[in-house]
Design a protein around this motif. Sequence first.
Motif, PDB file in Angstrom:
ATOM      1  N   GLU A   1       0.934  -1.263  -0.131  1.00 13.69           N
ATOM      2  CA  GLU A   1      -0.084   0.106   0.022  1.00 13.69           C
ATOM      3  C   GLU A   1       0.696   1.231   0.086  1.00 13.69           C
ATOM      4  O   GLU A   1       0.300   2.384  -0.329  1.00 13.69           O
TER       5      GLU A   1
ATOM      6  N   SER B   1      -0.145   0.645  -8.494  1.00 12.94           N
ATOM      7  CA  SER B   1      -1.295   0.401  -8.916  1.00 12.94           C
ATOM      8  C   SER B   1      -1.060  -0.492 -10.251  1.00 12.94           C
ATOM      9  O   SER B   1      -1.994  -0.798 -10.933  1.00 12.94           O
TER      10      SER B   1
ATOM     11  N   ARG C   1      -1.507  -3.290 -12.923  1.00 20.11           N
ATOM     12  CA  ARG C   1      -2.385  -4.199 -12.707  1.00 20.11           C
ATOM     13  C   ARG C   1      -1.284  -5.461 -12.985  1.00 20.11           C
ATOM     14  O   ARG C   1      -1.446  -6.544 -12.488  1.00 20.11           O
TER      15      ARG C   1
END
Length: 440
Positions: free
Chosen positions: A301, A334, A336
């Motif tokens: 995160e 982020s 993917r």
Amino acid sequence: MYKELPMTTILDFISNLTIETIPKPALRTARLCLLDAIGCMVCGMNYPPLLAMAGTIAEANPGSSAIVATPFSSTRAWAAFINTHAGAYFDLDDGHRKAQGHPGGVIVPLSLMLAAENGCNGGELLAAIVAGYETAVRSALILRRQGGPRKGSGAWSITGGAAAAGKLCNLSKPQLRNSLGLAEYYAPQAPQDRSLAGPSSMKEGMAWASYTALTAVELAAAGFDAMDPFLLDASQCNDLGRNWEICSVYFKMYACCRFAHPLLDGLSELIKKIEITPDSIESITVQSFAKALLLRRTAPESPVAAMYSIPYAIGCKLIKGKVGPEEMRAESLSNRQILDIAEKVTIEEDPELTAVFPEKCLARVVLCLKDGTLIKSETLSAKGDPDNPYSRQQLRLKFLRLTQSLPDRRNEEMFDLIMNIEHENPRHLWQMLQKRSYRR
């Protein structure tokens, strides 16, 4: 010519160490440690959140000590804090296997700043760096021997910072004894395993160790006394002047925890031998030592959490072909494709690999392809260890890559200066590290 150093205590060793009493292999490593730490500092400070933090600290704590690769300055202690934080941030700084952490991130920024500010010469700078590493590693060994929860780098590199800073500030032996005692007593607790399980900007307490090491030296110089340090009579110091621990430092090319490095090297070897595409992979199994299981998060995160994620590092390697500072920035988390690979990674303990940790950091990776094929890497130690070192040219290219944000393309000149620092003025190097016009 090298002269063997007569030594009775750690205080004698630190006080009497000169460039003439340091063997050539240790001097060679000290130059590389200086080079590597400077590259890491500049790279970290080029990350906008760290630059903004530096500006905030400088505004709140005005002073004349420079913050590397910025137009800012602050008090000595806060400049030391942010310079170390920048150098340690992307986890590219050097390390030591037996110590289980990073000595250079504390010792080198402090040494260079003080050598420049105090008018010391390049030989004095190198001697301070070597004194710092020899002290810090032995502090780590003392802590490991005492047992209890593992302590992160800040808990023991603080004494190396105090040794180097005390030497460059010309502390007397009684003052040096007090500075080491203060450093040991005020050292950050730095619970290493807990910080690995919950990564944060604390980065093993290293920035606070720099701040506190410098404060310990200033207190000792002002007459503040302290307990006798463990370093004064510990058996771990009996080989000072004979066994040079700085020569066992390792260097890093990947911007992530050392636990991931043998796996990334193993993947590199597999990719060279076999054509592997990310979409052909069904699952990935990591076989490593027990502590590696602390790094099994698949969706980090934050940038620091990404640096302590083996699955994320493997994803970066397979998708991007590299694991550098760019992959650890917030905007990359982020991606993917990287996260899809990370979700396929499972980490298993191999008791045989646990048995040889921390002296050896070994691991292997097994790829299961969608057609049922199993591909297994060798059991590897990471490249960059003393028995499998990077070449000077490889470390030069790392330095140039990390310092390319400096103006005027001055990093080539800096490399030559660092490699000959014993004949140079550290103040020139320090001035070159500021984001302002420079004329030598």
